[in-house]
Design a protein around this motif. Structure first.
Motif, PDB file in Angstrom:
ATOM      1  N   MET A  64       0.877  -1.196   0.128  1.00 14.97           N
ATOM      2  CA  MET A  64       0.147   0.114  -0.035  1.00 14.97           C
ATOM      3  C   MET A  64       0.879   1.126   0.087  1.00 14.97           C
ATOM      4  O   MET A  64       0.495   2.427  -0.476  1.00 14.97           O
ATOM      5  N   GLU A  65       2.031   1.137   0.770  1.00 15.82           N
ATOM      6  CA  GLU A  65       3.001   2.469   0.481  1.00 15.82           C
ATOM      7  C   GLU A  65       3.312   2.544  -0.813  1.00 15.82           C
ATOM      8  O   GLU A  65       3.487   3.868  -1.218  1.00 15.82           O
ATOM      9  N   GLU A  66       4.069   1.605  -1.657  1.00 18.00           N
ATOM     10  CA  GLU A  66       4.157   1.530  -2.977  1.00 18.00           C
ATOM     11  C   GLU A  66       2.924   2.351  -3.544  1.00 18.00           C
ATOM     12  O   GLU A  66       3.311   3.358  -4.563  1.00 18.00           O
ATOM     13  N   VAL A  67       1.856   1.844  -3.459  1.00 17.77           N
ATOM     14  CA  VAL A  67       0.552   2.498  -4.176  1.00 17.77           C
ATOM     15  C   VAL A  67       0.563   3.830  -3.936  1.00 17.77           C
ATOM     16  O   VAL A  67       0.120   4.682  -4.817  1.00 17.77           O
ATOM     17  N   GLU A  68       0.696   4.294  -2.765  1.00 19.34           N
ATOM     18  CA  GLU A  68       0.512   5.494  -2.210  1.00 19.34           C
ATOM     19  C   GLU A  68       1.757   6.659  -3.064  1.00 19.34           C
ATOM     20  O   GLU A  68       1.372   7.834  -3.218  1.00 19.34           O
ATOM     21  N   GLU A  69       2.849   6.011  -2.895  1.00 12.87           N
ATOM     22  CA  GLU A  69       3.897   6.701  -3.496  1.00 12.87           C
ATOM     23  C   GLU A  69       3.643   7.148  -4.789  1.00 12.87           C
ATOM     24  O   GLU A  69       3.827   8.198  -5.354  1.00 12.87           O
ATOM     25  N   ILE A  70       3.243   6.182  -5.740  1.00 10.06           N
ATOM     26  CA  ILE A  70       2.609   6.271  -7.177  1.00 10.06           C
ATOM     27  C   ILE A  70       1.476   7.473  -7.192  1.00 10.06           C
ATOM     28  O   ILE A  70       1.674   8.270  -8.211  1.00 10.06           O
ATOM     29  N   ILE A  71       0.545   7.438  -6.288  1.00 12.14           N
ATOM     30  CA  ILE A  71      -0.399   8.503  -6.327  1.00 12.14           C
ATOM     31  C   ILE A  71       0.183   9.772  -6.057  1.00 12.14           C
ATOM     32  O   ILE A  71      -0.260  10.760  -6.841  1.00 12.14           O
ATOM     33  N   ASP A  72       1.121   9.998  -5.169  1.00 13.96           N
ATOM     34  CA  ASP A  72       1.541  10.963  -4.751  1.00 13.96           C
ATOM     35  C   ASP A  72       2.326  11.721  -5.822  1.00 13.96           C
ATOM     36  O   ASP A  72       2.186  12.965  -6.194  1.00 13.96           O
ATOM     37  N   ASP A  73       3.295  10.789  -6.440  1.00 11.29           N
ATOM     38  CA  ASP A  73       4.083  11.304  -7.321  1.00 11.29           C
ATOM     39  C   ASP A  73       2.985  11.772  -8.754  1.00 11.29           C
ATOM     40  O   ASP A  73       3.400  12.858  -9.283  1.00 11.29           O
TER      41      ASP A  73
END
Length: 131
Positions: A64-73
């Motif tokens: 989920m942290e990687e998914v959030e990183e993608i969305i943040d970017d």
């Protein structure tokens, strides 16, 4: 700063009970309008992107942290672009670019839904981008 610069950590204390509290604050969502394929316009919705990514990465090794990183970017790049309108196709390309780096199979699955693959050739074209 916390969460690799994605949020602000604040420490506060209650004046009455003197207990300390920690809060994590994130900037509000971006004020952008998404132009869909049909020409309709709607407000940018972070959760729609998240749902699409989660659907594509179901049973894949993304956290989920990687998914959030993608969305943040994606949000950061939209915020940095000129104007406040963005095409849904461009959002899909940004997500796809990030997914390719994290998990190539997830990016193909995402592309198949996002770009509405209809034939085996559509998949083959996407797979060829990795060769």
């Amino acid at each position: 700063m916390a969460e690799n610069g994605r949020s602000m950590r604040r420490r506060r204390s209650c004046e009455k009970c003197e207990r300390r509290f920690t809060t994590y604050e994130r900037a509000e969502g971006i004020d952008a309008t998404v132009i869909k394929k049909s020409g309709e316009k709607e407000r940018f919705d972070r959760e729609k992107i998240k749902k699409g990514i989660l659907k594509a990465t179901w049973r894949r090794p993304l956290t989920m942290e990687e998914v959030e990183e993608i969305i943040d970017d994606v949000e950061r790049r939209i915020r940095g672009s000129a104007g406040n309108e963005v095409k849904s196709f461009d959002i899909g390309k940004l997500v796809l670019e990030k997914l390719r780096d994290k998990d190539p199979l997830s990016s193909i699955l995402f592309a198949s839904v996002y770009f509405d693959f209809q034939t085996l050739e559509d998949f083959e074209k996407e797979i060829a981008k990795f060769k």
